[in-house]
Design an enzyme around this catalytic site. Structure first.
Site, mmCIF file in Angstrom:
data_model
loop_
_atom_site.group_PDB
_atom_site.id
_atom_site.type_symbol
_atom_site.label_atom_id
_atom_site.label_comp_id
_atom_site.label_asym_id
_atom_site.label_seq_id
_atom_site.Cartn_x
_atom_site.Cartn_y
_atom_site.Cartn_z
ATOM 1 N N GLY A 12 1.339 0.286 -7.006
ATOM 2 C CA GLY A 12 2.262 0.352 -8.303
ATOM 3 C C GLY A 12 3.508 1.178 -8.312
ATOM 4 O O GLY A 12 4.190 1.492 -9.456
ATOM 5 N N SER A 13 4.054 1.683 -6.781
ATOM 6 C CA SER A 13 5.312 2.196 -6.948
ATOM 7 C C SER A 13 6.205 1.520 -7.408
ATOM 8 O O SER A 13 7.407 2.168 -8.148
ATOM 9 C CB SER A 13 5.505 2.758 -5.809
ATOM 10 O OG SER A 13 5.846 1.700 -4.671
ATOM 11 N N HIS A 95 9.756 -9.043 -1.965
ATOM 12 C CA HIS A 95 9.077 -8.817 -0.684
ATOM 13 C C HIS A 95 9.815 -7.946 0.321
ATOM 14 O O HIS A 95 11.060 -8.111 0.511
ATOM 15 C CB HIS A 95 8.946 -10.519 -0.164
ATOM 16 C CG HIS A 95 8.254 -10.423 1.100
ATOM 17 N ND1 HIS A 95 7.122 -10.666 1.187
ATOM 18 C CD2 HIS A 95 8.765 -10.471 2.527
ATOM 19 C CE1 HIS A 95 6.690 -10.679 2.293
ATOM 20 N NE2 HIS A 95 7.674 -10.810 3.197
HETATM 21 C C1 GRF Z 1 6.004 -3.787 -1.841
HETATM 22 O O1 GRF Z 1 6.296 -3.500 -0.460
HETATM 23 C C2 GRF Z 1 6.391 -5.271 -2.308
HETATM 24 O O2 GRF Z 1 7.425 -5.605 -1.629
HETATM 25 C C3 GRF Z 1 5.217 -6.097 -1.705
HETATM 26 O O3 GRF Z 1 4.076 -5.277 -1.956
HETATM 27 C C4 GRF Z 1 4.436 -3.796 -2.157
HETATM 28 C C5 GRF Z 1 3.993 -3.369 -3.633
HETATM 29 O O4 GRF Z 1 4.137 -1.767 -3.357
HETATM 30 N N1 GRF Z 1 5.146 -7.222 -2.270
HETATM 31 P P1 GRF Z 1 3.677 -1.129 -4.825
HETATM 32 O O5 GRF Z 1 2.413 -1.439 -5.260
HETATM 33 O O6 GRF Z 1 4.863 -1.503 -5.705
HETATM 34 O O7 GRF Z 1 3.855 0.340 -4.288
#
Ligand code: GRF
Length: 202
Positions: A12-13, A95
């Site tokens: 969820g960052s 992505h």
């Molecule tokens: C990110 O690298 C995004 O590009 C991919 O999944 C990851 C999610 O990271 N689809 P977070 O959960 O938002 O930290």
């Protein structure tokens, strides 16, 4: 007031970066996760954002009853079938590669191991295949020979956190923007007197 749903399965960052960007703006955020103990739900709780565990099988019913201006996927790890996508309305995803290169899981690692010299981040509309929807925005990360994987990965995530909120805002405003607008609005790092440390222009 616009209302967006952010859906994630893990850390969820990106969700947190989105919440911070919109905190003084008139955008209401709902956080949804298909994983009951996902950290994204804990972040939502700490940030006092509406949140709920939404099992994958209940997506159709939920989105048939709840309408959003935009659904934002941020680390959502399941493929959404066409009928559910239709019920969801406009859906975008982020992505960690320059699509169409390195679709699917572990894109950061795949790009690094392939030895590419430029990778980056893509925001795209979601269709019912994996990472194939129309591209909305991209931002590069350059890889020189001395760069370690950890540095590369950290830079990809930093770009994600800067890029995604800006793109969401533009999509909500129905605005088309070009790459240079994006660089300007995304520039949070100003070198003293020397302009942006990425493009050197502003
Ligand atoms: C990110 O690298 C995004 O590009 C991919 O999944 C990851 C999610 O990271 N689809 P977070 O959960 O938002 O930290």
């Amino acid at each position: 007031m616009k209302h967006i749903a952010v859906m994630g399965s893990g850390n969820g960052s990106n969700f947190e970066a989105i919440v911070k960007w919109f905190q003084d703006k008139s955008v209401e955020i709902t956080c949804l996760s298909d994983v009951e103990d996902a950290f994204i739900l804990k972040r939502a709780q700490n940030l006092r954002i509406n949140h709920q565990f939404l099992p994958f099988e209940q997506n159709f019913e939920y989105f048939s009853k709840n309408e959003f201006d935009l659904v934002v996927l941020a680390g959502y790890m399941k493929i959404i079938p066409e009928n559910v996508l239709k019920a969801m309305g406009k859906v975008i995803n982020i992505h960690p590669s320059l699509l169409p290169a390195f679709k699917g899981k572990d894109a950061v690692k795949k790009a690094f191991l392939a030895g590419v010299k430029v990778s980056g981040v893509t925001v795209h509309y979601v269709d019912c295949n994996i990472d194939t929807g129309k591209i909305i925005a991209q931002y590069p990360v350059f890889i020189d020979n001395s760069m370690h994987f950890d540095e590369f990965e950290a830079e990809i995530h930093e770009i994600e956190h800067r890029l995604y909120p800006i793109v969401i805002e533009k999509v909500l405003e129905d605005k088309i923007f070009d790459f240079h607008d994006l660089m300007k609005s995304g520039c949070s790092k100003n070198k003293e007197g020397g302009g942006c440390d990425r493009c050197g222009q502003h």
